[in-house]
Design a protein around this motif. Structure first.
Motif, mmCIF file in Angstrom:
data_model
loop_
_atom_site.group_PDB
_atom_site.id
_atom_site.type_symbol
_atom_site.label_atom_id
_atom_site.label_comp_id
_atom_site.label_asym_id
_atom_site.label_seq_id
_atom_site.Cartn_x
_atom_site.Cartn_y
_atom_site.Cartn_z
ATOM 1 N N THR A 130 26.347 10.780 -12.848
ATOM 2 C CA THR A 130 27.575 10.281 -11.897
ATOM 3 C C THR A 130 28.846 10.901 -12.205
ATOM 4 O O THR A 130 29.118 11.020 -13.404
ATOM 5 N N ASP A 143 32.511 7.201 -11.445
ATOM 6 C CA ASP A 143 30.897 6.966 -11.468
ATOM 7 C C ASP A 143 30.452 6.646 -9.947
ATOM 8 O O ASP A 143 29.455 6.141 -9.718
ATOM 9 N N VAL A 168 26.938 10.216 -6.889
ATOM 10 C CA VAL A 168 25.637 10.433 -7.889
ATOM 11 C C VAL A 168 25.589 12.130 -7.526
ATOM 12 O O VAL A 168 25.556 12.619 -6.720
ATOM 13 N N LYS A 180 23.028 2.460 -5.344
ATOM 14 C CA LYS A 180 23.376 3.436 -6.352
ATOM 15 C C LYS A 180 22.300 3.435 -7.336
ATOM 16 O O LYS A 180 21.874 4.450 -7.982
ATOM 17 N N LEU A 230 19.706 6.077 -8.761
ATOM 18 C CA LEU A 230 19.892 6.993 -9.919
ATOM 19 C C LEU A 230 18.739 6.785 -11.063
ATOM 20 O O LEU A 230 18.215 7.812 -11.371
#
Length: 170
Positions: free
Chosen positions: A91, A103, A106, A129, A133
């Protein structure tokens, strides 16, 4: 600006074509709406890749599949990243033309032909998110080198120095 963009396109004429989406692509395991930010040279968040429409910010849906990642972009060619081309997922707070909270983006590092590139994606929903991730990191091959990441570039203190610093703080 137009002349600069045209010059960038000319300099990047040797960048490999975008990989085709395989005909036998598995269905999406995870689908996340958001914004495709840009693709840059790996580690250089200002060196935007202009060829193949990769420098154009668009709304997109990121589909995670067993075989790779598919970015379905509105008004621009889709980008398919095979799982074997993935190098790292991190990030960042920003890339060329887009800066958000710490952050907030991505960033997928992958190989486009022989060139290592970073592709930025911002989820529409903040809660999407973290699962994205985790799923992306699980797709990165275990043997993928992560040499350009800041964590990999940090130098650790020798064991003796660490002990001495701990003793000084007590």
């Amino acid at each position: 600006m137009w002349w600069g963009w045209r010059g960038r396109l000319r300099r990047q004429a040797g960048v490999a074509d975008l990989p085709a989406v395989p005909d036998d692509a598995a269905p999406a395991v995870l689908s996340v709406a958001g914004q495709y930010v840009t693709t840059t040279s790996a580690g250089d968040w200002l060196d935007r890749i202009a060829v193949h429409g990769m420098g154009i910010r668009t709304n997109a849906v990121l589909e995670l599949r067993d075989t790779g990642v598919l970015l379905l972009r509105k008004g621009a060619p889709d980008i398919y990243i095979a799982a074997g081309a993935l190098e790292e997922v991190t990030t960042q707070a920003g890339m060329a033309g887009k800066f958000v909270e710490a952050d907030g983006l991505v960033v997928i590092t992958w190989r486009l032909g022989g060139k290592l590139v970073d592709t930025g994606f911002r989820t529409t929903e903040a809660t999407a998110k973290k699962p994205l991730l985790q799923a992306l990191k699980a797709l990165v091959p275990a043997e993928a080198p992560q040499a350009h990441s800041p964590q990999a570039q940090r130098t650790e203190l020798p064991e003796a120095d660490t002990t001495r610093r701990n003793d000084e703080n007590e």
